[in-house]
Design a protein around this motif. Sequence first.
Motif, mmCIF file in Angstrom:
data_model
loop_
_atom_site.group_PDB
_atom_site.id
_atom_site.type_symbol
_atom_site.label_atom_id
_atom_site.label_comp_id
_atom_site.label_asym_id
_atom_site.label_seq_id
_atom_site.Cartn_x
_atom_site.Cartn_y
_atom_site.Cartn_z
ATOM 1 N N GLU A 141 4.510 -6.018 10.164
ATOM 2 C CA GLU A 141 4.309 -5.249 11.396
ATOM 3 C C GLU A 141 3.605 -6.098 12.457
ATOM 4 O OE1 GLU A 141 4.800 -2.020 13.782
ATOM 5 O OE2 GLU A 141 5.459 -2.139 11.699
ATOM 6 N N THR A 142 2.671 -6.932 12.028
ATOM 7 C CA THR A 142 1.964 -7.808 12.964
ATOM 8 C C THR A 142 2.904 -8.833 13.577
ATOM 9 O OG1 THR A 142 -0.054 -7.543 11.657
ATOM 10 C CG2 THR A 142 0.004 -9.392 13.165
ATOM 11 N N SER A 143 3.751 -9.440 12.767
ATOM 12 C CA SER A 143 4.687 -10.432 13.317
ATOM 13 C C SER A 143 5.698 -9.773 14.250
ATOM 14 C CB SER A 143 5.390 -11.186 12.188
ATOM 15 O OG SER A 143 6.183 -10.296 11.421
ATOM 16 N N ALA A 165 -8.231 1.384 -17.645
ATOM 17 C CA ALA A 165 -8.842 1.089 -16.347
ATOM 18 C C ALA A 165 -8.262 -0.193 -15.756
ATOM 19 C CB ALA A 165 -10.355 0.969 -16.501
ATOM 20 N N ILE A 166 -7.994 -1.186 -16.605
ATOM 21 C CA ILE A 166 -7.413 -2.442 -16.122
ATOM 22 C C ILE A 166 -6.000 -2.201 -15.601
ATOM 23 C CG2 ILE A 166 -6.505 -4.674 -16.913
ATOM 24 C CD1 ILE A 166 -9.010 -4.863 -18.708
ATOM 25 N N GLU A 167 -5.216 -1.407 -16.307
ATOM 26 C CA GLU A 167 -3.860 -1.092 -15.838
ATOM 27 C C GLU A 167 -3.911 -0.347 -14.515
ATOM 28 O OE1 GLU A 167 -1.885 1.003 -18.950
ATOM 29 O OE2 GLU A 167 -1.817 -0.722 -20.289
ATOM 30 N N ASP A 168 -4.862 0.567 -14.375
ATOM 31 C CA ASP A 168 -5.016 1.309 -13.124
ATOM 32 C C ASP A 168 -5.374 0.351 -11.987
ATOM 33 O OD1 ASP A 168 -5.138 3.651 -11.540
ATOM 34 O OD2 ASP A 168 -7.336 3.673 -11.732
ATOM 35 N N LEU A 169 -6.285 -0.582 -12.251
ATOM 36 C CA LEU A 169 -6.652 -1.562 -11.228
ATOM 37 C C LEU A 169 -5.477 -2.453 -10.860
ATOM 38 C CD1 LEU A 169 -10.231 -2.664 -12.321
ATOM 39 C CD2 LEU A 169 -9.591 -1.402 -10.277
ATOM 40 N N GLU A 170 -4.674 -2.857 -11.854
ATOM 41 C CA GLU A 170 -3.498 -3.686 -11.564
ATOM 42 C C GLU A 170 -2.517 -2.940 -10.674
ATOM 43 O OE1 GLU A 170 -2.055 -4.767 -15.412
ATOM 44 O OE2 GLU A 170 -3.374 -6.509 -15.578
ATOM 45 N N ALA A 171 -2.331 -1.647 -10.926
ATOM 46 C CA ALA A 171 -1.434 -0.854 -10.089
ATOM 47 C C ALA A 171 -1.968 -0.764 -8.664
ATOM 48 C CB ALA A 171 -1.258 0.544 -10.682
ATOM 49 N N LYS A 172 -3.273 -0.564 -8.541
ATOM 50 C CA LYS A 172 -3.871 -0.481 -7.200
ATOM 51 C C LYS A 172 -3.791 -1.809 -6.476
ATOM 52 C CE LYS A 172 -6.923 3.372 -8.164
ATOM 53 N NZ LYS A 172 -8.301 3.835 -8.297
ATOM 54 N N VAL A 173 -3.965 -2.914 -7.199
ATOM 55 C CA VAL A 173 -3.834 -4.236 -6.578
ATOM 56 C C VAL A 173 -2.398 -4.452 -6.095
ATOM 57 C CG1 VAL A 173 -3.857 -6.714 -7.086
ATOM 58 C CG2 VAL A 173 -5.780 -5.287 -7.769
ATOM 59 N N GLY A 174 -1.421 -4.008 -6.890
ATOM 60 C CA GLY A 174 -0.016 -4.106 -6.469
ATOM 61 C C GLY A 174 0.248 -3.305 -5.208
ATOM 62 N N GLN A 175 -0.314 -2.101 -5.136
ATOM 63 C CA GLN A 175 -0.157 -1.279 -3.934
ATOM 64 C C GLN A 175 -0.791 -1.954 -2.732
ATOM 65 O OE1 GLN A 175 -1.922 2.465 -5.011
ATOM 66 N NE2 GLN A 175 -0.043 3.253 -5.916
ATOM 67 N N LEU A 176 -1.991 -2.511 -2.915
ATOM 68 C CA LEU A 176 -2.651 -3.216 -1.813
ATOM 69 C C LEU A 176 -1.849 -4.429 -1.367
ATOM 70 C CD1 LEU A 176 -6.407 -3.060 -2.848
ATOM 71 C CD2 LEU A 176 -5.324 -1.914 -0.925
ATOM 72 N N LYS A 177 -1.210 -5.105 -2.326
ATOM 73 C CA LYS A 177 -0.386 -6.268 -1.990
ATOM 74 C C LYS A 177 0.797 -5.846 -1.117
ATOM 75 C CE LYS A 177 1.816 -10.131 -4.388
ATOM 76 N NZ LYS A 177 2.167 -10.671 -5.711
ATOM 77 N N GLU A 178 1.445 -4.736 -1.491
ATOM 78 C CA GLU A 178 2.566 -4.235 -0.690
ATOM 79 C C GLU A 178 2.103 -3.795 0.699
ATOM 80 O OE1 GLU A 178 5.848 -4.252 -1.285
ATOM 81 O OE2 GLU A 178 5.304 -5.440 -3.037
ATOM 82 N N ILE A 179 0.964 -3.139 0.770
ATOM 83 C CA ILE A 179 0.421 -2.708 2.067
ATOM 84 C C ILE A 179 0.111 -3.924 2.929
ATOM 85 C CG2 ILE A 179 -1.594 -1.631 3.162
ATOM 86 C CD1 ILE A 179 -1.592 0.378 0.830
ATOM 87 N N THR A 180 -0.450 -4.959 2.319
ATOM 88 C CA THR A 180 -0.773 -6.177 3.059
ATOM 89 C C THR A 180 0.488 -6.847 3.585
ATOM 90 O OG1 THR A 180 -2.690 -6.484 1.622
ATOM 91 C CG2 THR A 180 -1.963 -8.389 2.879
ATOM 92 N N ARG A 181 1.530 -6.885 2.762
ATOM 93 C CA ARG A 181 2.802 -7.467 3.232
ATOM 94 C C ARG A 181 3.377 -6.667 4.393
ATOM 95 N NH1 ARG A 181 5.637 -8.771 -2.571
ATOM 96 N NH2 ARG A 181 4.464 -10.661 -2.995
ATOM 97 N N SER A 182 3.326 -5.332 4.299
ATOM 98 C CA SER A 182 3.878 -4.522 5.392
ATOM 99 C C SER A 182 3.044 -4.667 6.660
ATOM 100 C CB SER A 182 3.973 -3.052 4.965
ATOM 101 O OG SER A 182 2.692 -2.499 4.757
ATOM 102 N N ILE A 183 1.725 -4.811 6.511
ATOM 103 C CA ILE A 183 0.879 -5.040 7.694
ATOM 104 C C ILE A 183 1.222 -6.393 8.318
ATOM 105 C CG2 ILE A 183 -1.498 -5.535 8.413
ATOM 106 C CD1 ILE A 183 -2.411 -3.349 6.496
ATOM 107 N N GLY A 184 1.434 -7.411 7.495
ATOM 108 C CA GLY A 184 1.812 -8.726 8.012
ATOM 109 C C GLY A 184 3.145 -8.690 8.744
#
Length: 174
Positions: free
Chosen positions: A105-107, A84-103
């Motif tokens: 796109e915003t700029s 479960a921890i590994e799954d959460l780490e993978a999801k956090v990594g995906q969210l980090k990439e999504i956040t970077r792409s949103i940033g």
Amino acid sequence: DLRGCVPLTSSPPSVSDGLRGGHSVEMNRGTPDLRERMQNRFEVDQRAALFGSRGGASRRGGGGGSDMHAAASREMMERQNDAAIEDLEAKVGQLKEITRSIGKETSDSNMLLDVLGLDFDKAGSLLKGTMGHLKVMMQQKSGKHMCYMVAFVMVLFFLMYFLRGIGRVPGGGR
């Protein structure tokens, strides 16, 4: 003679009662007498006997098998937690990439809006200058400028009508 009678408040007679008191009454063979039951009451997990044991072992004196079962159960839960921890780490990594792409796109959008704002400011100033020239032309009382303007508008409409007619393909669906 009441020596062979059993009082109502005591437990049923057993083999040991018959031997001690000289009586030979055997009603319940194998059932311990009241004293033995009272002495053994702490050796049995009463809660587990009443409700059933949770997890397969009693709390007191569970034995080696229950300890092994508990250890295996803990190990399995640890593996599940690690997964479960590994799954959460993978999801956090995906969210980090999504956040970077949103940033990013915003700029990019902000830069585009800045450029569009400058272009609209330029277009507004040009339109203001044109309106100023039209106002000056309308204030002059000569009809020559008005004729030029009407002729220009008519030529412009005729040109748009002609270009629209060329754009149509003969036999087309329009």
